[in-house]
Design a protein around this motif. Structure first.
Motif, PDB file in Angstrom:
ATOM      1  N   LEU A  65       0.780  -1.413  -0.167  1.00 13.69           N
ATOM      2  CA  LEU A  65       0.092   0.073   0.033  1.00 13.69           C
ATOM      3  C   LEU A  65       0.752   1.284   0.138  1.00 13.69           C
ATOM      4  CD1 LEU A  65      -2.886  -0.888   2.356  1.00 13.69           C
ATOM      5  CD2 LEU A  65      -3.002  -0.661   0.045  1.00 13.69           C
ATOM      6  N   ARG A  69       1.339   4.162  -3.143  1.00  8.44           N
ATOM      7  CA  ARG A  69       0.972   5.575  -2.954  1.00  8.44           C
ATOM      8  C   ARG A  69       2.078   6.333  -4.058  1.00  8.44           C
ATOM      9  NH1 ARG A  69      -2.837   8.632  -0.702  1.00  8.44           N
ATOM     10  NH2 ARG A  69      -2.546   7.707   1.348  1.00  8.44           N
ATOM     11  N   LEU A  76      -4.952   1.899  -5.726  1.00 11.08           N
ATOM     12  CA  LEU A  76      -4.942   1.528  -4.227  1.00 11.08           C
ATOM     13  C   LEU A  76      -6.200   1.109  -3.920  1.00 11.08           C
ATOM     14  CD1 LEU A  76      -3.044   4.739  -2.316  1.00 11.08           C
ATOM     15  CD2 LEU A  76      -2.230   2.323  -2.814  1.00 11.08           C
ATOM     16  N   PHE A  80      -6.160  -2.700  -2.368  1.00  8.35           N
ATOM     17  CA  PHE A  80      -6.768  -3.085  -1.056  1.00  8.35           C
ATOM     18  C   PHE A  80      -7.854  -3.919  -1.340  1.00  8.35           C
ATOM     19  CE2 PHE A  80      -9.193  -2.355   3.004  1.00  8.35           C
ATOM     20  CZ  PHE A  80      -8.613  -2.654   3.680  1.00  8.35           C
ATOM     21  N   TRP A 119      -2.092   1.968   5.143  1.00  3.58           N
ATOM     22  CA  TRP A 119      -2.610   2.892   4.744  1.00  3.58           C
ATOM     23  C   TRP A 119      -2.119   4.398   5.237  1.00  3.58           C
ATOM     24  CZ3 TRP A 119      -5.524   4.069   0.573  1.00  3.58           C
ATOM     25  CH2 TRP A 119      -6.178   5.331   0.438  1.00  3.58           C
ATOM     26  N   SER A 122       1.415   4.861   4.234  1.00  4.99           N
ATOM     27  CA  SER A 122       1.596   5.426   2.997  1.00  4.99           C
ATOM     28  C   SER A 122       1.670   7.118   2.955  1.00  4.99           C
ATOM     29  CB  SER A 122       0.485   4.915   1.938  1.00  4.99           C
ATOM     30  OG  SER A 122      -0.937   5.578   2.400  1.00  4.99           O
TER      31      SER A 122
END
Length: 276
Positions: A65, A69, A76, A80, A119, A122
Motif C-alpha cells: 500500500l 501510493r 490503491l 486493498f 494506509w 503510505s
C-alpha cells in the motif's frame, strides 16, 4: 535510558537524512521496509494474545500500500480490495484446517494490520511527493522527534498527573503539554533553517513549522497510546527489539502513523490558504 537511546539514534540520523533527500523509489522502499518489520511485530503482538493473523499478508500488504501510493496511486482501491479477498481466503482455509483460534477475529486483525500500517504509512510517501515535499517531510519528522523528546524529558522531570494510567502509567499531562510546546518551539527553529534550503518562495517558514510542530505534539500521543493498548491487551512490553534501547520498529513509528497523515493534510490546507 535517554542517553542510551541517543547513543543509538544519533549515528543513524545522517543515513535517514540521505534517504529522505533522495526521495522517490529509494525513500519509498525504505518506508516499505520499515512497515514490513512493523507488520511482523504487529502480528507478534496478537499472536502473544492467542490470535492467528496472517503474517505474510500483513508483512506484504502494508508495504505494498505504501509503495502503491508512489507507483500506482490510482490503483490503491483495487490493491486493498485484493488484499481483503486474500485475507478472507487465508482465514477460511485456516478455519477449515481446524484452527483453534477465532478465525473471524483473526480476519479482522489481519485487515487491521494491513490497513492501519499500510494506509497510514503510505502518507510518508505522499508527504514526500508534495511540492516542497523534501522540506515538509523534514519539518514534520523533526517536529515529531522534538515533540516526543520534550514530552519524555519534561514528563520524567516534572510529571505528576497521569495522562492514561491504564495504558501508559509513565505518561503525564505535564509531558503531553510539554510535547506540544517543545514541538512548536523546536519546529519554529527548524523552519528557519529549512527555509534557507527551500528558498524564499516556499511556504516552509517558522510560522508554518511551529504550527505543524504543535499539531504533531497534540496528535502524536494518540498513536503511541494506540499501540500501547494493543500491547497491554496481549501482555507484551515491546513490539520487538530491532534497535538496542528503542524496542521494535512499531514502537518507534507509533506516533508517526498518526502525526504524518494529520501533518500531510495540514500541509494541504496551508498550501490552499496561503498564497505564494
Amino acid at each position: 535510558m535517554l542517553s542510551d537511546r541517543l547513543a543509538v539514534a544519533i549515528p543513524l540520523i545522517p543515513f535517514a537524512v540521505w534517504i529522505i533527500w533522495l526521495g522517490g523509489p529509494v525513500y519509498a522502499l525504505a518506508v516499505a521496509a520499515i512497515l514490513m518489520v512493523a507488520g511482523r511485530e504487529f502480528v507478534r503482538i496478537f499472536r502473544a494474545g492467542s490470535h492467528r493473523p496472517a503474517l505474510p499478508l500483513v508483512m506484504a500488504g502494508a508495504p505494498l500500500l505504501a509503495l502503491g501510493r508512489l507507483f500506482r496511486p490510482a490503483d490503491l482501491s483495487l490493491l486493498f480490495a485484493g488484499l481483503v479477498i486474500a485475507a478472507l481466503v487465508w482465514h477460511l482455509v485456516d478455519f477449515e484446517r481446524g484452527s483453534a483460534s477465532a478465525a473471524g477475529t483473526d480476519f479482522v486483525i489481519t485487515l487491521g494490520g494491513v490497513f492501519y500500517l499500510g494506509w497510514m504509512g503510505s502518507y510518508f510517501t505522499a508527504l514526500r511527493e508534495l511540492p516542497d515535499g523534501l522540506w515538509w517531510t523534514a519539518v514534520l519528522m523533526g517536529a515529531i522527534w522534538l515533540a516526543d523528546s520534550a514530552a519524555y524529558v519534561c514528563g520524567r522531570a516534572f510529571g505528576r498527573n497521569s495522562l492514561a494510567p491504564r495504558l501508559s502509567p509513565k505518561k503525564t499531562w505535564e509531558g503531553f503539554f510539554s510535547g506540544i510546546a517543545g514541538g512548536a518551539v523546536g519546529s519554529a527553529v527548524l523552519g528557519l533553517l529549512w527555509r534557507l534550503g527551500a528558498g524564499a518562495g516556499s511556504l516552509v517558514d517558522w510560522h508554518t513549522a511551529a504550527l505543524l510542530g504543535a499539531l504533531t505534539g497534540l496528535v502524536g500521543p494518540i498513536g503511541d497510546l494506540g499501540i500501547s493498548m494493543l500491547k497491554r491487551e496481549s501482555g507484551v512490553k515491546d513490539s520487538g527489539a530491532v534497535i538496542a534501547g528503542h524496542g521494535g520498529a512499531l514502537d518507534r513509528i507509533d506516533s508517526w502513523l498518526i502525526s504524518i497523515p494529520v501533518g500531510y493534510y495540514a500541509v494541504l490546507v496551508i498550501q490552499t490558504l496561503i498564497p505564494k
